[in-house]
Enzyme design. Structure first.
Site, PDB file in Angstrom:
ATOM      1  N   ARG A 125       0.856  -1.184   0.000  1.00 16.46           N
ATOM      2  CA  ARG A 125       0.000   0.000   0.000  1.00 16.46           C
ATOM      3  C   ARG A 125       0.893   1.234   0.000  1.00 16.46           C
ATOM      4  NH1 ARG A 125      -4.400   1.331   4.700  1.00 16.46           N
ATOM      5  NH2 ARG A 125      -2.605   2.189   5.803  1.00 16.46           N
ATOM      6  N   SER A 145     -12.694  -2.910   0.411  1.00 14.20           N
ATOM      7  CA  SER A 145     -12.855  -2.355   1.753  1.00 14.20           C
ATOM      8  C   SER A 145     -14.279  -1.870   1.970  1.00 14.20           C
ATOM      9  CB  SER A 145     -11.894  -1.178   1.969  1.00 14.20           C
ATOM     10  OG  SER A 145     -10.583  -1.630   2.163  1.00 14.20           O
ATOM     11  N   LYS A 160      -4.438   6.087   8.411  1.00 10.77           N
ATOM     12  CA  LYS A 160      -5.096   6.814   7.329  1.00 10.77           C
ATOM     13  C   LYS A 160      -5.309   8.258   7.745  1.00 10.77           C
ATOM     14  CE  LYS A 160      -7.454   3.141   4.822  1.00 10.77           C
ATOM     15  NZ  LYS A 160      -8.727   2.717   4.200  1.00 10.77           N
TER      16      LYS A 160
END
Length: 223
Positions: A49, A122, A151
């Protein structure tokens, strides 16, 4: 550890994520070291990611981590970028809300003749989880189960109760995501999740490999 059977991804235990900044992708040797440390713990998947990274950098890093993952016998996943996942021959692509629509991702997969590519999605609400399962996602991520710092703009915390409800309602694997501390993993496993994506608690541990193994062991003990 894992199985991909007729495009069915069956995650179990520790779902590893290499959470990288765009600048990290310029230091491939260091990125490989991070990935190798996680792979040594025997995860069910290794995901790259890198929010905000360009496709060329993701591609270069993806090739390196794909090869490491294959050598370890672990499925390799690209986060967000369906194009990069297809280009590097990833086993899995993981998409989020507001990115590629699930049906469109399935159409592109078919056009690319990449039928073996697993699509994860997600979700952050009961409705999203049901829609993804009914729409043909191979597995879903659900959360954040707890408050998360990984995040910039996280979705609202869903909690263990909502996780347990979603695990009962869908017939595909559920990977718990978001703010999962090591001491919370047994409760996540008891809620019915197939696996847990743990980032900060593993990365910050004095012994990341031991921390990652403890995640897998919590799910083994449940079984």
């Amino acid at each position: 550890m894992y199985a991909i059977v007729e495009r069915k991804f069956l995650p179990r235990g520790y779902y590893a994520i290499v959470d990288a900044k765009p600048s990290d992708l310029r230091e491939l040797a260091a990125l490989e070291t991070r990935a190798a440390r996680l792979l040594a713990a025997g995860p069910c998947c290794l995901q790259l990611r890198a929010k905000g990274a360009d496709a060329a950098a993701m591609y270069a890093a993806g090739l390196r981590l794909r090869d490491l993952s294959r050598a370890a016998g672990v499925p390799f996943c690209i986060n967000d970028r369906l194009d990069v996942a297809l280009a590097v021959g990833a086993d899995v692509v993981h998409l989020g809300q507001g990115q590629v629509v699930l049906a469109e991702a399935q159409r592109v997969r078919a056009l690319a003749k990449a039928d073996a590519l697993v699509i994860g999605f997600s979700t952050h609400t009961r409705a999203q989880a049901l829609a993804a399962a009914q729409g043909g996602a191979d597995y879903i991520g659900f959360g954040p189960v707890f408050a998360t710092a990984s995040k910039a703009n996280p979705d609202p915390v869903v909690g263990l109760g909502a996780l347990a409800e979603v695990c009962r309602l869908v017939s595909i694997p559920v990977v718990a995501i978001g703010g999962i501390a090591l001491d919370a993993v047994p409760a996540v496993a008891r809620a019915g999740a197939s696996a847990a994506a743990v980032i900060g608690a593993v990365d910050a541990a004095n012994d990341p490999q031991a921390a990652a193994r403890s995640v897998a062991q919590a799910f083994e003990q449940r079984a």
